[in-house]
Design an enzyme around this catalytic site. Structure first.
Site, PDB file in Angstrom:
ATOM      1  N   ARG A  92      -7.614 -20.773   9.510  1.00 42.32           N
ATOM      2  CA  ARG A  92      -6.707 -19.945  10.310  1.00 42.32           C
ATOM      3  C   ARG A  92      -7.164 -19.984  11.766  1.00 42.32           C
ATOM      4  N   TYR A 110      -1.179  -9.844  15.116  1.00 44.85           N
ATOM      5  CA  TYR A 110      -1.071  -8.693  14.196  1.00 44.85           C
ATOM      6  C   TYR A 110      -2.031  -7.580  14.605  1.00 44.85           C
ATOM      7  N   THR A 167      -5.797  -0.395  10.562  1.00 44.73           N
ATOM      8  CA  THR A 167      -6.641  -1.415   9.939  1.00 44.73           C
ATOM      9  C   THR A 167      -7.986  -1.536  10.649  1.00 44.73           C
ATOM     10  N   ASP A 168      -8.983  -2.015   9.919  1.00 43.50           N
ATOM     11  CA  ASP A 168     -10.285  -2.272  10.550  1.00 43.50           C
ATOM     12  C   ASP A 168     -10.225  -3.459  11.519  1.00 43.50           C
ATOM     13  N   GLU A 169      -9.149  -4.257  11.426  1.00 42.97           N
ATOM     14  CA  GLU A 169      -9.060  -5.442  12.288  1.00 42.97           C
ATOM     15  C   GLU A 169      -8.937  -5.089  13.768  1.00 42.97           C
ATOM     16  N   ASP A 229      15.260   1.136   9.731  1.00 42.92           N
ATOM     17  CA  ASP A 229      14.229   0.549  10.594  1.00 42.92           C
ATOM     18  C   ASP A 229      13.465   1.672  11.301  1.00 42.92           C
ATOM     19  N   ILE A 268      -5.835 -12.655  -2.295  1.00 39.70           N
ATOM     20  CA  ILE A 268      -6.181 -12.482  -3.725  1.00 39.70           C
ATOM     21  C   ILE A 268      -4.995 -12.816  -4.640  1.00 39.70           C
ATOM     22  N   ILE A 274       0.837  -1.207   0.000  1.00 34.92           N
ATOM     23  CA  ILE A 274       0.000   0.000   0.000  1.00 34.92           C
ATOM     24  C   ILE A 274       0.872   1.257   0.000  1.00 34.92           C
ATOM     25  N   LYS A 295      -1.470  -3.648  16.040  1.00 34.34           N
ATOM     26  CA  LYS A 295      -1.982  -2.458  15.341  1.00 34.34           C
ATOM     27  C   LYS A 295      -2.889  -1.653  16.284  1.00 34.34           C
ATOM     28  N   ASP A 348      12.271   2.559   4.617  1.00 35.16           N
ATOM     29  CA  ASP A 348      11.804   1.163   4.583  1.00 35.16           C
ATOM     30  C   ASP A 348      12.964   0.236   4.921  1.00 35.16           C
ATOM     31  N   LYS A 372      -0.685 -12.976   0.311  1.00 37.46           N
ATOM     32  CA  LYS A 372      -2.037 -12.517   0.655  1.00 37.46           C
ATOM     33  C   LYS A 372      -3.077 -13.216  -0.221  1.00 37.46           C
TER      34      LYS A 372
HETATM   35  P1  NAD Z   1       3.320  -4.852   3.409  1.00 36.83           P
HETATM   36  O1  NAD Z   1       3.687  -5.989   4.282  1.00 36.83           O
HETATM   37  O2  NAD Z   1       3.066  -5.095   1.961  1.00 36.83           O
HETATM   38  O3  NAD Z   1       4.452  -3.725   3.491  1.00 36.83           O
HETATM   39  C1  NAD Z   1       5.025  -3.324   4.694  1.00 36.83           C
HETATM   40  C2  NAD Z   1       6.271  -2.508   4.390  1.00 36.83           C
HETATM   41  O4  NAD Z   1       6.814  -2.065   5.646  1.00 36.83           O
HETATM   42  C3  NAD Z   1       7.368  -3.301   3.679  1.00 36.83           C
HETATM   43  O5  NAD Z   1       7.922  -2.535   2.631  1.00 36.83           O
HETATM   44  C4  NAD Z   1       8.401  -3.560   4.764  1.00 36.83           C
HETATM   45  O6  NAD Z   1       9.726  -3.682   4.289  1.00 36.83           O
HETATM   46  C5  NAD Z   1       8.214  -2.322   5.637  1.00 36.83           C
HETATM   47  N1  NAD Z   1       8.672  -2.544   7.018  1.00 36.83           N
HETATM   48  C6  NAD Z   1       8.358  -3.597   7.821  1.00 36.83           C
HETATM   49  N2  NAD Z   1       8.994  -3.472   8.999  1.00 36.83           N
HETATM   50  C7  NAD Z   1       9.700  -2.308   8.934  1.00 36.83           C
HETATM   51  C8  NAD Z   1      10.545  -1.638   9.850  1.00 36.83           C
HETATM   52  N3  NAD Z   1      10.792  -2.120  11.074  1.00 36.83           N
HETATM   53  N4  NAD Z   1      11.094  -0.464   9.468  1.00 36.83           N
HETATM   54  C9  NAD Z   1      10.860   0.036   8.222  1.00 36.83           C
HETATM   55  N5  NAD Z   1      10.087  -0.568   7.318  1.00 36.83           N
HETATM   56  C10 NAD Z   1       9.509  -1.729   7.672  1.00 36.83           C
HETATM   57  O7  NAD Z   1       2.070  -4.173   4.109  1.00 36.83           O
HETATM   58  P2  NAD Z   1       0.797  -3.451   3.467  1.00 36.83           P
HETATM   59  O8  NAD Z   1      -0.227  -4.466   3.190  1.00 36.83           O
HETATM   60  O9  NAD Z   1       1.251  -2.537   2.412  1.00 36.83           O
HETATM   61  O10 NAD Z   1       0.301  -2.610   4.740  1.00 36.83           O
HETATM   62  C11 NAD Z   1       0.818  -1.288   4.969  1.00 36.83           C
HETATM   63  C12 NAD Z   1       0.113  -0.697   6.157  1.00 36.83           C
HETATM   64  O11 NAD Z   1      -1.292  -0.651   5.914  1.00 36.83           O
HETATM   65  C13 NAD Z   1       0.281  -1.474   7.460  1.00 36.83           C
HETATM   66  O12 NAD Z   1       0.397  -0.560   8.523  1.00 36.83           O
HETATM   67  C14 NAD Z   1      -1.007  -2.271   7.582  1.00 36.83           C
HETATM   68  O13 NAD Z   1      -1.313  -2.537   8.931  1.00 36.83           O
HETATM   69  C15 NAD Z   1      -2.000  -1.291   6.975  1.00 36.83           C
HETATM   70  N6  NAD Z   1      -3.210  -1.870   6.379  1.00 36.83           N
HETATM   71  C16 NAD Z   1      -3.104  -2.876   5.455  1.00 36.83           C
HETATM   72  C17 NAD Z   1      -4.265  -3.351   4.833  1.00 36.83           C
HETATM   73  C18 NAD Z   1      -4.202  -4.429   3.782  1.00 36.83           C
HETATM   74  O14 NAD Z   1      -5.250  -4.882   3.314  1.00 36.83           O
HETATM   75  N7  NAD Z   1      -3.024  -4.883   3.348  1.00 36.83           N
HETATM   76  C19 NAD Z   1      -5.514  -2.821   5.181  1.00 36.83           C
HETATM   77  C20 NAD Z   1      -5.585  -1.802   6.154  1.00 36.83           C
HETATM   78  C21 NAD Z   1      -4.409  -1.333   6.730  1.00 36.83           C
HETATM   79  O1  DAU Z   2      -8.786  -5.869   7.060  1.00 33.88           O
HETATM   80  C1  DAU Z   2      -7.538  -5.289   6.818  1.00 33.88           C
HETATM   81  C2  DAU Z   2      -6.462  -6.364   6.866  1.00 33.88           C
HETATM   82  O2  DAU Z   2      -6.594  -7.125   5.665  1.00 33.88           O
HETATM   83  C3  DAU Z   2      -5.051  -5.772   6.974  1.00 33.88           C
HETATM   84  O3  DAU Z   2      -4.926  -5.124   8.211  1.00 33.88           O
HETATM   85  C4  DAU Z   2      -3.992  -6.866   6.852  1.00 33.88           C
HETATM   86  O4  DAU Z   2      -2.706  -6.285   6.836  1.00 33.88           O
HETATM   87  C5  DAU Z   2      -4.226  -7.610   5.557  1.00 33.88           C
HETATM   88  O5  DAU Z   2      -3.293  -8.675   5.423  1.00 33.88           O
HETATM   89  C6  DAU Z   2      -5.652  -8.154   5.498  1.00 33.88           C
HETATM   90  O6  DAU Z   2      -5.842  -9.164   6.520  1.00 33.88           O
HETATM   91  P1  DAU Z   2      -6.641 -10.535   6.208  1.00 33.88           P
HETATM   92  O7  DAU Z   2      -6.179 -11.534   7.196  1.00 33.88           O
HETATM   93  O8  DAU Z   2      -8.085 -10.267   6.060  1.00 33.88           O
HETATM   94  O9  DAU Z   2      -6.043 -10.824   4.726  1.00 33.88           O
HETATM   95  P2  DAU Z   2      -5.532 -12.170   4.000  1.00 33.88           P
HETATM   96  O10 DAU Z   2      -5.213 -11.776   2.602  1.00 33.88           O
HETATM   97  O11 DAU Z   2      -4.479 -12.864   4.770  1.00 33.88           O
HETATM   98  O12 DAU Z   2      -6.837 -13.086   4.007  1.00 33.88           O
HETATM   99  C7  DAU Z   2      -8.078 -12.622   3.484  1.00 33.88           C
HETATM  100  C8  DAU Z   2      -9.132 -13.698   3.749  1.00 33.88           C
HETATM  101  O13 DAU Z   2      -8.834 -14.855   2.949  1.00 33.88           O
HETATM  102  C9  DAU Z   2      -9.154 -14.197   5.183  1.00 33.88           C
HETATM  103  O14 DAU Z   2     -10.501 -14.526   5.515  1.00 33.88           O
HETATM  104  C10 DAU Z   2      -8.315 -15.476   5.150  1.00 33.88           C
HETATM  105  C11 DAU Z   2      -8.617 -16.017   3.774  1.00 33.88           C
HETATM  106  N1  DAU Z   2      -7.553 -16.796   3.098  1.00 33.88           N
HETATM  107  C12 DAU Z   2      -6.294 -16.286   3.049  1.00 33.88           C
HETATM  108  C13 DAU Z   2      -5.313 -16.953   2.358  1.00 33.88           C
HETATM  109  C14 DAU Z   2      -3.888 -16.415   2.303  1.00 33.88           C
HETATM  110  C15 DAU Z   2      -7.894 -17.972   2.434  1.00 33.88           C
HETATM  111  O15 DAU Z   2      -9.055 -18.439   2.462  1.00 33.88           O
HETATM  112  N2  DAU Z   2      -6.907 -18.632   1.737  1.00 33.88           N
HETATM  113  C16 DAU Z   2      -5.638 -18.166   1.674  1.00 33.88           C
HETATM  114  O16 DAU Z   2      -4.786 -18.810   1.002  1.00 33.88           O
END
Ligand code: NAD
Ligand code: DAU
Length: 332
Positions: free
Chosen positions: A271, A148, A121-123, A58, A189, A13, A152, A33, A187
């Protein structure tokens, strides 16, 4: 706010946000990063050198963070360990980066007087019943389930305390599940898309009925930029695009896109503590700041994302075997 420091800007993101800022503003961006397994230098490579620079470091390292924060007008803090399954295997880096890292950022912005936007995150709100009409709002009590999400939630509470106790100029956003380009194939998708590209079968945890509220990463980016520019200090904004889907339906959409039978998937181990449903009510962001998502058709956004993974096989291919070996060892 012409000089932005974006932590975690080489991740999924964060890198989408940097692309969005370069396209829609005149700001320059420094990415801080650590380049963990989740990062990708390539996601930033096409951006102009005179506007984007990368510092490898870091967020929990005060000696790196302090001077950098002081040189910028605002910090957008994405850096985190982000994958629930990894947090179940080893919570330690989640505590270190998500809690100590955020604490380190807060102390630096407190000292320098720099504006902060904290990404969450909404989590943090736990989960909802599958068939209930409720959605999360800014008033929903915190009730995180996993290592996780609890780190957060803790990071959000640190930000709130630093606003109230020290007058730090911060806002927070809590967003739902993002999809789009540059998402790590661990992840849901991208894992299923790349499985199908490889001729394999998608893997559904449990019955596959868990619901996630999908938003395109570019819509998350536009929301963050809007909050950074116009949000009220001390406020929290929920970000979502009314994209609720259960996992089974998403897998069927992906299979359909590739012309494969819709039942061509495997059920695998669930999970531990798997949250049932997330759903966001983003009324506050929409009415107060006038934000609207651009991607309102999830299946269309998913089709664009599938095409991106088809076109960028060289980017994800080196990681596929390792990711699948880790899942296979867990019966997933
Ligand atoms: P990601 O895992 O793809 O990327 C995380 C990045 O942070 C990486 O580039 C990693 O190298 C860097 N990082 C990790 N530890 C670090 C450290 N100690 N110092 C510096 N950099 C570091 O994560 P993402 O999915 O892009 O999520 C980004 C943010 O958005 C997070 O805070 C996550 O909680 C939040 N978020 C994610 C989602 C989602 O669906 N992925 C949804 C809502 C919120
Ligand atoms: O809601 C926001 C969160 O969404 C972010 O804070 C997290 O960083 C992000 O990783 C994501 O968390 P989820 O746990 O919801 O995402 P994930 O992609 O791991 O899984 C999405 C859903 O799919 C969840 O219900 C678990 C399921 N899943 C996941 C994997 C990897 C499967 O059914 N099969 C799989 O192989």
């Amino acid at each position: 706010m012409n000089r932005l420091l974006v932590t975690g800007g080489a991740g999924f993101i964060g890198s989408n946000f940097v692309h969005h800022v370069i396209e829609h503003t005149d700001a320059t961006v420094t990415v801080l990063d650590k380049l963990t397994y989740a990062a990708s230098r390539e996601s930033l490579a096409v951006l102009p050198d005179d506007r984007v620079s990368l510092v490898v470091g870091d967020v929990a390292d005060a000696a790196v963070v302090g001077p950098l924060v002081a040189e910028h007008d605002a910090v957008v803090h994405f850096a985190a360990e982000s994958h629930n399954d990894n947090s179940l295997n080893d919570p330690s880096p989640f505590v270190q980066t998500n809690l100590i890292g955020t604490f380190t950022i807060l102390e630096a912005v407190r000292k320098a007087g720099t504006r902060l936007h904290h990404i969450s995150t909404d989590e943090v709100y736990g989960d909802l019943e599958l068939d209930a009409p409720e959605r999360f709002t800014e008033a929903t009590p915190y009730n995180p389930s996993s290592p996780y999400s609890s780190t957060k939630a803790g990071s959000d509470l640190l930000v709130r305390a630093w606003v109230r106790s020290f007058g730090v100029q911060a806002t927070i956003s809590n967003c739902s599940n993002n999809y789009g380009p540059w998402q790590h194939i661990e992840k849901f998708i991208p894992r299923q898309i790349t499985n199908v590209i490889d001729g394999g079968r998608p893997k559904l945890y449990g019955a596959g009925l868990n619901v996630r509220d999908w938003i395109h990463a570019d819509d998350h980016s536009s929301a963050v930029l809007r909050i950074l520019q116009q949000g009220r200090i001390g406020e929290t904004y929920l970000v979502g695009a009314d994209g609720e889907q259960n996992n089974l339906d998403v897998v069927r959409m992906i299979l359909r896109h590739f012309g494969r039978p819709e039942d061509d998937f495997d059920h695998v181990n669930d999970r531990a503590g798997h949250d049932l449903r997330y759903a966001i009510d983003s009324t506050k962001l929409r009415t107060e700041l006038g934000w609207e998502p651009r991607f309102s058709d999830f299946e269309k956004g998913l089709a664009d994302t599938i095409q991106w993974y088809v076109d960028h096989e060289a980017w994800w291919r080196p990681h596929k075997d390792t990711v699948e070996a880790t899942y296979a060892a867990q019966g997933q």
